[in-house]
Design a protein around this motif. Structure first.
Motif, mmCIF file in Angstrom:
data_model
loop_
_atom_site.group_PDB
_atom_site.id
_atom_site.type_symbol
_atom_site.label_atom_id
_atom_site.label_comp_id
_atom_site.label_asym_id
_atom_site.label_seq_id
_atom_site.Cartn_x
_atom_site.Cartn_y
_atom_site.Cartn_z
ATOM 1 N N LEU A 168 0.804 -1.218 0.000
ATOM 2 C CA LEU A 168 0.000 0.000 0.000
ATOM 3 C C LEU A 168 0.836 1.267 0.000
ATOM 4 C CD1 LEU A 168 -2.564 -1.090 2.750
ATOM 5 C CD2 LEU A 168 -2.941 -1.088 0.275
ATOM 6 N N VAL A 169 0.291 2.293 -0.635
ATOM 7 C CA VAL A 169 0.739 3.671 -0.444
ATOM 8 C C VAL A 169 -0.393 4.352 0.310
ATOM 9 C CG1 VAL A 169 1.365 5.843 -1.557
ATOM 10 C CG2 VAL A 169 2.116 3.669 -2.550
ATOM 11 N N LEU A 170 -0.103 4.830 1.510
ATOM 12 C CA LEU A 170 -1.126 5.468 2.332
ATOM 13 C C LEU A 170 -1.218 6.937 1.961
ATOM 14 C CD1 LEU A 170 -3.100 5.327 4.764
ATOM 15 C CD2 LEU A 170 -1.165 6.013 6.203
ATOM 16 N N GLN A 171 -2.405 7.355 1.523
ATOM 17 C CA GLN A 171 -2.581 8.753 1.135
ATOM 18 C C GLN A 171 -3.196 9.552 2.286
ATOM 19 O OE1 GLN A 171 -5.619 10.509 -1.775
ATOM 20 N NE2 GLN A 171 -3.780 10.430 -3.045
ATOM 21 N N LEU A 172 -2.620 10.717 2.542
ATOM 22 C CA LEU A 172 -3.141 11.660 3.525
ATOM 23 C C LEU A 172 -3.727 12.849 2.783
ATOM 24 C CD1 LEU A 172 -0.389 11.846 6.309
ATOM 25 C CD2 LEU A 172 -2.533 10.568 6.348
ATOM 26 N N GLY A 173 -5.037 13.014 2.895
ATOM 27 C CA GLY A 173 -5.681 14.177 2.315
ATOM 28 C C GLY A 173 -5.856 15.266 3.355
ATOM 29 N N THR A 174 -6.582 16.285 3.007
ATOM 30 C CA THR A 174 -6.730 17.441 3.886
ATOM 31 C C THR A 174 -7.554 17.136 5.129
ATOM 32 O OG1 THR A 174 -8.649 18.145 2.591
ATOM 33 C CG2 THR A 174 -6.503 19.066 1.980
ATOM 34 N N ALA A 175 -8.357 16.065 5.105
ATOM 35 C CA ALA A 175 -9.175 15.715 6.264
ATOM 36 C C ALA A 175 -8.483 14.695 7.169
ATOM 37 C CB ALA A 175 -10.530 15.178 5.818
ATOM 38 N N TYR A 176 -7.327 14.156 6.726
ATOM 39 C CA TYR A 176 -6.526 13.220 7.523
ATOM 40 C C TYR A 176 -7.350 12.032 8.020
ATOM 41 C CZ TYR A 176 -3.780 17.497 7.495
ATOM 42 O OH TYR A 176 -3.116 18.623 7.094
ATOM 43 N N PHE A 177 -8.217 11.495 7.141
ATOM 44 C CA PHE A 177 -9.077 10.389 7.534
ATOM 45 C C PHE A 177 -8.259 9.204 8.039
ATOM 46 C CE2 PHE A 177 -12.171 12.240 4.352
ATOM 47 C CZ PHE A 177 -13.023 12.740 5.328
ATOM 48 N N GLY A 178 -8.661 8.690 9.177
ATOM 49 C CA GLY A 178 -7.968 7.573 9.804
ATOM 50 C C GLY A 178 -6.793 7.986 10.656
ATOM 51 N N CYS A 179 -6.390 9.248 10.545
ATOM 52 C CA CYS A 179 -5.220 9.756 11.285
ATOM 53 C C CYS A 179 -5.526 11.145 11.821
ATOM 54 C CB CYS A 179 -3.982 9.809 10.386
ATOM 55 S SG CYS A 179 -3.647 8.306 9.463
ATOM 56 N N ARG A 180 -6.720 11.332 12.392
ATOM 57 C CA ARG A 180 -7.154 12.668 12.762
ATOM 58 C C ARG A 180 -7.676 12.718 14.201
ATOM 59 N NH1 ARG A 180 -11.613 14.861 9.313
ATOM 60 N NH2 ARG A 180 -12.988 15.293 11.062
ATOM 61 N N ASN A 181 -7.632 13.911 14.746
ATOM 62 C CA ASN A 181 -8.269 14.178 16.024
ATOM 63 C C ASN A 181 -9.742 14.492 15.784
ATOM 64 O OD1 ASN A 181 -5.803 14.028 17.612
ATOM 65 N ND2 ASN A 181 -5.242 15.969 16.624
ATOM 66 N N GLU A 182 -10.503 14.678 16.871
ATOM 67 C CA GLU A 182 -11.928 14.942 16.722
ATOM 68 C C GLU A 182 -12.205 16.244 15.977
ATOM 69 O OE1 GLU A 182 -14.043 14.764 20.376
ATOM 70 O OE2 GLU A 182 -13.556 12.652 20.759
ATOM 71 N N ASP A 183 -11.284 17.208 16.092
ATOM 72 C CA ASP A 183 -11.487 18.488 15.414
ATOM 73 C C ASP A 183 -11.000 18.477 13.967
ATOM 74 O OD1 ASP A 183 -8.764 18.427 15.759
ATOM 75 O OD2 ASP A 183 -8.623 20.346 16.816
ATOM 76 N N GLY A 184 -10.544 17.324 13.486
ATOM 77 C CA GLY A 184 -10.095 17.209 12.103
ATOM 78 C C GLY A 184 -8.627 17.475 11.893
ATOM 79 N N SER A 185 -7.892 17.796 12.954
ATOM 80 C CA SER A 185 -6.459 18.040 12.821
ATOM 81 C C SER A 185 -5.691 16.720 12.757
ATOM 82 C CB SER A 185 -5.948 18.894 13.986
ATOM 83 O OG SER A 185 -6.197 18.250 15.226
ATOM 84 N N PHE A 186 -4.460 16.780 12.310
ATOM 85 C CA PHE A 186 -3.650 15.581 12.098
ATOM 86 C C PHE A 186 -3.190 14.988 13.424
ATOM 87 C CE2 PHE A 186 0.694 13.813 11.553
ATOM 88 C CZ PHE A 186 0.345 12.690 10.812
ATOM 89 N N ASN A 187 -3.182 13.640 13.500
ATOM 90 C CA ASN A 187 -2.728 12.937 14.689
ATOM 91 C C ASN A 187 -1.624 11.969 14.299
ATOM 92 O OD1 ASN A 187 -2.566 10.795 16.773
ATOM 93 N ND2 ASN A 187 -4.321 11.848 17.688
ATOM 94 N N LEU A 188 -0.391 12.272 14.701
ATOM 95 C CA LEU A 188 0.767 11.472 14.316
ATOM 96 C C LEU A 188 0.707 10.063 14.901
ATOM 97 C CD1 LEU A 188 3.532 11.213 12.960
ATOM 98 C CD2 LEU A 188 4.550 12.216 15.021
ATOM 99 N N ASP A 189 0.273 9.931 16.142
ATOM 100 C CA ASP A 189 0.232 8.609 16.768
ATOM 101 C C ASP A 189 -0.719 7.678 16.028
ATOM 102 O OD1 ASP A 189 2.077 9.263 18.739
ATOM 103 O OD2 ASP A 189 0.538 10.011 20.114
ATOM 104 N N LYS A 190 -1.851 8.209 15.601
ATOM 105 C CA LYS A 190 -2.790 7.387 14.841
ATOM 106 C C LYS A 190 -2.191 6.971 13.500
ATOM 107 C CE LYS A 190 -7.129 9.013 16.902
ATOM 108 N NZ LYS A 190 -8.441 9.651 16.662
ATOM 109 N N LEU A 191 -1.454 7.879 12.879
ATOM 110 C CA LEU A 191 -0.784 7.518 11.621
ATOM 111 C C LEU A 191 0.194 6.368 11.851
ATOM 112 C CD1 LEU A 191 0.074 8.085 8.627
ATOM 113 C CD2 LEU A 191 1.836 9.555 9.594
ATOM 114 N N LYS A 192 0.975 6.451 12.904
ATOM 115 C CA LYS A 192 1.960 5.409 13.184
ATOM 116 C C LYS A 192 1.279 4.075 13.466
ATOM 117 C CE LYS A 192 5.390 6.800 15.895
ATOM 118 N NZ LYS A 192 6.077 7.532 16.990
ATOM 119 N N ASP A 193 0.135 4.115 14.123
ATOM 120 C CA ASP A 193 -0.609 2.880 14.370
ATOM 121 C C ASP A 193 -1.107 2.264 13.068
ATOM 122 O OD1 ASP A 193 -0.237 3.104 17.082
ATOM 123 O OD2 ASP A 193 -2.193 4.021 17.478
#
Length: 508
Positions: free
Chosen positions: A187-212
């Motif tokens: 896979l190539v994991l794509q990060l868009g502006t909404a950071y789906f799957g790797c985001r906080n509740e307010d829509g901001s980016f969450n690095l720990d979720k990305l690493k998971d």
């Protein structure tokens, strides 16, 4: 007696419909032509299908002509994909048609009859910047970004299994990494502006979720999507009605609530901070990190190249999407008239890095109707190292170009979340077709490369292809797009390395 009852019922139904048409005020056509007016709406509804099979010529239809679709279908089914009795292209008058110039003699060439058609990238992705998990992609043809949500789970499953079987990579799209992406394909994991799957509740980016996410799946690289050819510079809205519990869990958003994707990233706001973000992701995951963008104003690219020339920060790859890209639903204005077509956009981006001598320092990936051999050959001649295919991959698993992707009524179950329609797509058989198509395209590229006398499509140069203007003028790609000597070509070390890799027979 039974026939009489049926006739009477039909006549009653027609009479009721006529009465309704005459009374309603919404459609003037129906008020003036009751009952008969419905035929016009029916013909309008099935117009694309009628034009495909009745009206247009084999080379006329857009976005993909009948001949192009026929080649993809035949290739995916391992049928005869040759054409007889000469070309149907109006070569005497057409403008912009590309012609490859074959060579009489050649050096060492690979086996073009290998059924697997192995065709690795000439560059190590992430190698120049020393990423911990740098690697050489095994296939120069990979599946482009299409999210679960835009495509059905069955379609994503078929594409991922097909990628695994063909030894290719599969881009998740910005909708997050779903269970359907976990069918064996890299896979190539794509990060868009909404950071789906790797985001906080307010829509901001969450690095720990990305690493998971990265730790739990075969993710080989991360792609930051700045824009796409179908709707560059435009955000999106996922209506709450489409946010099912499954999609909500994958994307990390509330069930049943509208979810807006911003038009710009919030994790960075300029080129300088974007490069800091790239380096953060690469350091924390070890993966190669790149960007995807359609091409508009060139100031962004010039600043990016200038900052990368310093050597301390940089992207590992750039995916250039042509304005003719089409897997995202978009307003007509954006689909037709925003961002440059692939050839013009890519050549400008490549030239910006070439001016600073940086082209061997990153991998160039092209997308935007490049899943056809002639378009792919041009992309490689312009300097692409790999290509991503989207609509062509959809065609390989059964898409009929009904152009209903944005309606949730895709008749082949590909671009829909309708369970009834999606059930018609069998992932097991369609994954095989996707794999065969990917291998066949690689095989075609090897044939074209061999005709030019080189071992790899990345060794085709901008002087090896000419663009015709009817039968009275032709210019090389280099001349059309203002390439200087050496532009679009691999450095000597890379050229020698990939030639040896493809032509050296393994020891027995």
């Amino acid at each position: 007696m039974q026939a009489r009852k049926i006739g009477a019922a039909a006549a009653t139904a027609v009479a009721l419909l006529a009465a309704r048409d005459l009374i309603q005020k919404k459609h003037a056509l129906l008020r003036n032509f009751p009952v008969l007016g419905h035929a016009r709406y029916l013909l309008e509804t099935i117009g694309p299908e009628l034009r495909q099979y009745i009206v247009t010529s084999n080379e006329e239809e857009r976005p993909f002509s009948r001949d192009q679709r026929t080649w993809i279908y035949a290739s995916a089914k391992e049928q005869n994909n040759y054409f007889g009795f000469g070309t149907e292209v109006d070569v005497e008058h057409v403008q912009g048609h590309a012609y490859v110039k074959q060579r009489t003699f050649a050096g060492a060439l690979p086996d073009i009859h290998d059924p697997q058609a192995p065709l690795p990238s000439a560059k190590v992705l992430g190698g120049p910047r020393g990423r911990a998990k740098a690697f050489r992609p095994a296939s120069v043809v990979n599946i482009s970004a299409m999210s679960f949500g835009s495509l059905s789970g069955a379609a994503i499953t078929a594409l991922n299994k097909g990628a695994a079987e063909a030894g290719a990579m599969h881009n998740t799209g910005e909708g997050g990494l779903s269970p359907y992406h976990r069918q064996g394909g890299d896979l190539v994991l794509q990060l868009g502006t909404a950071y789906f799957g790797c985001r906080n509740e307010d829509g901001s980016f969450n690095l720990d979720k990305l690493k998971d996410v990265v730790a739990g799946a075969p993710v080989k690289a991360i792609e930051i999507k700045l824009s796409q050819g179908a709707k560059p510079g435009l955000g999106g809205m996922l209506p709450g009605a489409k946010v099912t519990p499954e999609i909500a869990a994958i994307r990390g958003i509330p069930v049943g609530q509208d979810c807006a994707s911003p038009s710009r990233h919030t994790a960075f706001g300029d080129v300088d901070s974007m490069l800091d973000f790239v380096e953060l992701l690469a350091t924390e995951t070890g993966l190669p990190v790149g960007i995807k963008s359609a091409v508009g104003e060139m100031g962004f690219w010039q600043e990016l190249a200038a900052l990368m020339a310093r050597g301390d920060r940089g992207v590992d790859f750039v995916t250039v999407d042509g304005g003719e890209g089409g897997t995202g639903a978009a307003p007509r204005m954006f689909a037709d008239s925003v961002s440059l077509p692939f050839r013009m956009g890519f050549s400008r981006v490549y030239g910006t890095f070439a001016e600073l001598g940086l082209t061997d320092e990153l991998t160039f990936i092209g997308s935007g109707k490049l899943g056809l051999p002639e378009n792919a050959a041009v992309a490689f001649a312009l300097g692409a190292d790999m290509i991503n295919v989207a609509r062509e991959a959809m065609l390989s698993i059964g898409c009929i170009q009904a152009q209903k992707c944005h309606t949730d009524k895709c008749p082949t179950g590909i671009a829909t979340q309708n369970p009834w329609l999606a059930r018609g797509l069998d992932p097991a058989s369609k994954s095989t077709r996707a794999a065969v198509y990917l291998r066949t395209l690689r095989k075609e590229l090897l044939k074209v490369s061999s005709a030019v006398g080189v071992a790899h499509p990345g060794l085709i140069t901008a002087d090896d292809i000419e663009i015709m203007n009817g039968d009275y003028e032709a210019r090389t790609l280099a001349g059309v797009y203002g390439y200087k000597d050496g532009w679009g070509e691999l450095g000597p070390h890379l050229a020698e390395e990939i030639t040896a890799l493809l032509t050296t027979k393994p020891a027995v």
